[in-house]
Design an enzyme around this catalytic site. Structure first.
Site, short mmCIF file in Angstrom:
data_model
loop_
_atom_site.label_atom_id
_atom_site.label_comp_id
_atom_site.label_asym_id
_atom_site.label_seq_id
_atom_site.Cartn_x
_atom_site.Cartn_y
_atom_site.Cartn_z
N HIS A 267 0.81 -1.20 0.00
CA HIS A 267 0.00 0.00 0.00
C HIS A 267 0.85 1.26 0.00
O HIS A 267 1.95 1.28 0.55
CB HIS A 267 -0.89 0.03 1.25
CG HIS A 267 -1.81 -1.13 1.36
ND1 HIS A 267 -2.14 -1.68 2.57
CD2 HIS A 267 -2.46 -1.85 0.43
CE1 HIS A 267 -2.98 -2.69 2.38
NE2 HIS A 267 -3.18 -2.83 1.08
N LYS B 247 5.54 6.54 7.40
CA LYS B 247 4.96 5.78 8.49
C LYS B 247 6.04 4.99 9.22
O LYS B 247 6.97 4.48 8.60
CB LYS B 247 3.83 4.89 8.04
CG LYS B 247 3.99 4.20 6.74
CD LYS B 247 2.69 3.53 6.30
CE LYS B 247 2.66 3.41 4.81
NZ LYS B 247 1.51 2.73 4.29
N TYR C 268 0.92 1.51 13.57
CA TYR C 268 1.39 2.47 12.58
C TYR C 268 1.36 3.86 13.20
O TYR C 268 0.33 4.26 13.74
CB TYR C 268 0.45 2.53 11.38
CG TYR C 268 0.41 1.37 10.47
CD1 TYR C 268 0.93 1.48 9.18
CD2 TYR C 268 -0.19 0.17 10.82
CE1 TYR C 268 0.85 0.42 8.29
CE2 TYR C 268 -0.26 -0.89 9.95
CZ TYR C 268 0.26 -0.75 8.68
OH TYR C 268 0.19 -1.80 7.80
N ASP D 28 -6.13 -6.45 -2.34
CA ASP D 28 -4.67 -6.61 -2.40
C ASP D 28 -4.27 -7.64 -3.45
O ASP D 28 -3.25 -7.49 -4.11
CB ASP D 28 -4.11 -7.00 -1.03
CG ASP D 28 -4.17 -5.86 -0.02
OD1 ASP D 28 -4.48 -4.71 -0.42
OD2 ASP D 28 -3.93 -6.13 1.17
#
Length: 176
Positions: A62, A72, A132, A168
Site C-alpha cells: 500500500h 509511516k 502504525y 490486495d
C-alpha cells in the site's frame, strides 16, 4: 533509539534502547528530537492499529498517491511480521528495489517508510498486532497499491500468504 539505514534511501530501521530492571524495561518508541538528531525528521499525527488473526496474513503493498504521500513508522506490538518496503519513486536510484526485515513484539524494532515507498507485511504468527504512526492525516480516495507478487519487484517472502484481501490480490502489475 538506534537508527540503521537500509539499502533504500529514507527507509530506516529503528531499534529500541531499553532501560531494564527487575520489573522489565522502559523504552521510547518515538521522540521527535532523537529522530531529527539522527537526520530522520518524523513527527506522527495519526496512530493506527492493524489486528491480524491468522499467521500468513498479507497486507499490502500500500501507498498514497504522490501529493498525499505518507511517512509511516511500523512496529509489531504483538506477534511477528516480515515487513517490506518497495521503492516506487521513479527518480530514485533504488526504484523497484525492496527491503524486508522481521519486526516483532519481542525486539520492538520498527521500520520507517518514507512517502513514495510502498509498504506491506506478512504475519508470521497468529494474533499479530501492527502499530502504525503516520506523519499526516489519511486522504481518502488517494490510496494505491501494487501486487505483493509482482515480478517487477521479485520480493522473497518467507512463505506464501494464506489470507489476503481481494483488493490486495487484484492490484495490477506495476508500471513505472
Amino acid at each position: 533509539m538506534r537508527f540503521q539505514s537500509t539499502e533504500i534511501a529514507g527507509v530506516v530501521a529503528v531499534d529500541l534502547e531499553p532501560v531494564t530492571d527487575a520489573r522489565g524495561f522502559f523504552a521510547r518508541l518515538h521522540c521527535p528530537e532523537e529522530f531529527a538528531a539522527a537526520g530522520v525528521p518524523f513527527v506522527p499525527v495519526q496512530t493506527s492499529l492493524s489486528r491480524n488473526h491468522a499467521a500468513l496474513t498479507l497486507r499490502g503493498l500500500h501507498y498514497q498517491a504522490a501529493q498525499h504521500g505518507e511517512a509511516k513508522l511500523v512496529r509489531a506490538v504483538r506477534g511477528r511480521i516480515f515487513d517490506v518496503a518497495v521503492d516506487l519513486r521513479p527518480d530514485s536510484p533504488t526504484h523497484r528495489r525492496w527491503t524486508g526485515t522481521e519486526l516483532s513484539a519481542g525486539t520492538g524494532r520498527a521500520l520507517l517508510i518514507p512517502p513514495g515507498v510502498a509498504h506491506g507485511f506478512l504475519t508470521l504468527e497468529p494474533e499479530t498486532d501492527v502499530l502504525y504512526q503516520i506523519d499526516r492525516a489519511f486522504a481518502p480516495g488517494h490510496e494505491r497499491g501494487a501486487r505483493w507478487d509482482d515480478p517487477a519487484f521479485a520480493i522473497a517472502w518467507p512463505a506464501r500468504p494464506q489470507v489476503i484481501a481481494e483488493r490486495d490480490a487484484a492490484y495490477p502489475a506495476y508500471e513505472s
